[in-house]
Design an enzyme around this catalytic site. Structure first.
Site, PDB file in Angstrom:
ATOM      1  N   ARG A   1      10.719   0.229  11.023  1.00 47.86           N
ATOM      2  CA  ARG A   1       9.646   0.628  11.940  1.00 47.86           C
ATOM      3  C   ARG A   1       9.536  -0.368  13.081  1.00 47.86           C
ATOM      4  O   ARG A   1       9.544  -1.567  12.843  1.00 47.86           O
ATOM      5  CB  ARG A   1       8.312   0.668  11.181  1.00 47.86           C
ATOM      6  CG  ARG A   1       8.012   1.996  10.554  1.00 47.86           C
ATOM      7  CD  ARG A   1       6.836   1.945   9.628  1.00 47.86           C
ATOM      8  NE  ARG A   1       5.690   1.224  10.156  1.00 47.86           N
ATOM      9  CZ  ARG A   1       4.573   1.006   9.457  1.00 47.86           C
ATOM     10  NH1 ARG A   1       4.475   1.439   8.219  1.00 47.86           N
ATOM     11  NH2 ARG A   1       3.573   0.345   9.971  1.00 47.86           N
TER      12      ARG A   1
ATOM     13  N   ARG B   1      -0.004  -8.060  14.016  1.00 49.51           N
ATOM     14  CA  ARG B   1      -0.654  -7.213  13.001  1.00 49.51           C
ATOM     15  C   ARG B   1      -1.393  -8.059  11.968  1.00 49.51           C
ATOM     16  O   ARG B   1      -2.441  -7.678  11.483  1.00 49.51           O
ATOM     17  CB  ARG B   1       0.375  -6.291  12.342  1.00 49.51           C
ATOM     18  CG  ARG B   1       0.810  -5.177  13.272  1.00 49.51           C
ATOM     19  CD  ARG B   1       1.982  -4.395  12.735  1.00 49.51           C
ATOM     20  NE  ARG B   1       1.659  -3.648  11.538  1.00 49.51           N
ATOM     21  CZ  ARG B   1       2.561  -3.324  10.608  1.00 49.51           C
ATOM     22  NH1 ARG B   1       3.810  -3.691  10.746  1.00 49.51           N
ATOM     23  NH2 ARG B   1       2.195  -2.625   9.558  1.00 49.51           N
TER      24      ARG B   1
ATOM     25  N   LYS C   1       0.825  -1.205   0.000  1.00 50.51           N
ATOM     26  CA  LYS C   1       0.000   0.000   0.000  1.00 50.51           C
ATOM     27  C   LYS C   1       0.873   1.274   0.000  1.00 50.51           C
ATOM     28  O   LYS C   1       0.604   2.189  -0.752  1.00 50.51           O
ATOM     29  CB  LYS C   1      -0.935   0.032   1.218  1.00 50.51           C
ATOM     30  CG  LYS C   1      -1.834  -1.187   1.342  1.00 50.51           C
ATOM     31  CD  LYS C   1      -2.818  -1.051   2.481  1.00 50.51           C
ATOM     32  CE  LYS C   1      -2.186  -0.958   3.860  1.00 50.51           C
ATOM     33  NZ  LYS C   1      -1.554  -2.198   4.352  1.00 50.51           N
TER      34      LYS C   1
ATOM     35  N   ARG D   1     -10.299   0.057   8.067  1.00 47.02           N
ATOM     36  CA  ARG D   1      -9.581  -1.153   8.428  1.00 47.02           C
ATOM     37  C   ARG D   1     -10.495  -2.125   9.157  1.00 47.02           C
ATOM     38  O   ARG D   1     -10.023  -3.111   9.708  1.00 47.02           O
ATOM     39  CB  ARG D   1      -8.454  -0.757   9.367  1.00 47.02           C
ATOM     40  CG  ARG D   1      -7.075  -1.183   8.906  1.00 47.02           C
ATOM     41  CD  ARG D   1      -6.132  -0.616   9.927  1.00 47.02           C
ATOM     42  NE  ARG D   1      -4.792  -1.107   9.825  1.00 47.02           N
ATOM     43  CZ  ARG D   1      -3.790  -0.462   9.242  1.00 47.02           C
ATOM     44  NH1 ARG D   1      -3.990   0.685   8.638  1.00 47.02           N
ATOM     45  NH2 ARG D   1      -2.580  -0.974   9.274  1.00 47.02           N
TER      46      ARG D   1
ATOM     47  N   ARG E   1      11.666  -4.320   5.221  1.00 51.49           N
ATOM     48  CA  ARG E   1      11.217  -2.965   4.881  1.00 51.49           C
ATOM     49  C   ARG E   1      12.000  -1.914   5.676  1.00 51.49           C
ATOM     50  O   ARG E   1      12.253  -2.072   6.863  1.00 51.49           O
ATOM     51  CB  ARG E   1       9.722  -2.838   5.196  1.00 51.49           C
ATOM     52  CG  ARG E   1       9.186  -1.441   5.011  1.00 51.49           C
ATOM     53  CD  ARG E   1       7.737  -1.421   4.681  1.00 51.49           C
ATOM     54  NE  ARG E   1       6.866  -1.593   5.842  1.00 51.49           N
ATOM     55  CZ  ARG E   1       5.534  -1.578   5.759  1.00 51.49           C
ATOM     56  NH1 ARG E   1       4.939  -1.463   4.585  1.00 51.49           N
ATOM     57  NH2 ARG E   1       4.806  -1.728   6.831  1.00 51.49           N
TER      58      ARG E   1
END
Ligand code: AMP
Length: 218
Positions: A160, A171, A13, A88, A127
């Site tokens: 992160r 998550r 995203k 969400r 990431r």
């Protein structure tokens, strides 16, 4: 054009949203970035949500709906927007329908990025994100030109805290329980656009463009 972009954490995203926004000449609104900005500013709202984000849980629906309602009324998104990371959950989708109605707006499509769990894991653990301009990289599949530095603004890239192994599993569970019901929600409303998000960035971007082709404003 007004679009919603959703998919599991790591489905792309944050990478695809800006590309599509640029192509359609509209703004991307990322609720994750909005929240991280509040956390960085240490605003009262930021202090309230910091711990929630840190444990990979969802910020309460009413707070998120109120933040989005404020944001979509700002002049820079008058031409349209792509919402990344919102709604969400079903209550957020219902709340958002109310927000749009009150604002006299309508949604043109809900893009779902589809990807396998093993690819997601690989993406999240590799990431690296720029806290200054929100660009995203990956140490193996999309490395920055200079290690640890953002190609766009030169900012120091970070892993992160909620992309680390301990929080990622949580998550996923949250995503599966709260967010996957949006597939049926938007399918029933004739808005769902399913896109295979497994592949190089430009290939996935092309699939998204094909999926929205023919929609008004595309
Ligand atoms: P993201 O950058 O979209 O992965 O969001 C990072 C974190 O921000 C999530 O794990 C949630 O804790 C929080 N967050 C972002 N968007 C929402 C939302 N629409 N509802 C609730 N929490 C959110």
């Amino acid at each position: 054009m007004r679009l919603v972009l959703f998919g599991a954490p790591g489905s792309g995203k944050g990478t695809q949203g800006p590309l599509l926004a640029q192509r359609l000449k509209i703004k991307k609104i990322s609720t994750g970035d909005m929240l991280r900005e509040e956390v960085a500013k240490e605003s009262p709202f930021g202090l309230k949500v910091k711990e929630i984000i840190g444990r990979g849980a969802l910020v309460p629906d009413d707070l998120m709906i109120a933040e989005v309602e404020k944001r979509i009324k700002e002049p820079d998104v008058a031409n349209g927007f792509i919402l990344d990371g919102f709604p969400r959950s079903i209550p957020q989708a219902e709340g958002f329908d109310g927000v749009l109605k009150r604002a006299g707006m309508k949604l043109d499509g809900a893009i779902k990025l589809e990807i396998t769990k093993s690819t997601l894991m690989e993406r999240l653990l590799g990431r690296r994100s720029c806290p200054d301009c929100y660009s995203v990289f990956n140490v193996t599949t999309n490395p920055p030109k200079v290690e640890g530095k953002c190609d766009k603004c030169g900012g120091e890239l970070v892993h992160r805290p909620d992309d680390k192994a301990e929080t990622v599993g949580k998550r996923f569970t949250v995503y599966e329980n709260a967010t996957t019901p949006l597939v049926d929600y938007y399918k029933q409303r004739g808005l769902l656009l399913m896109v295979n998000a497994d592949g190089p960035v430009d290939v996935v971007a092309g699939r998204i463009v094909s999926a929205i082709d023919g929609r008004p404003g595309a």
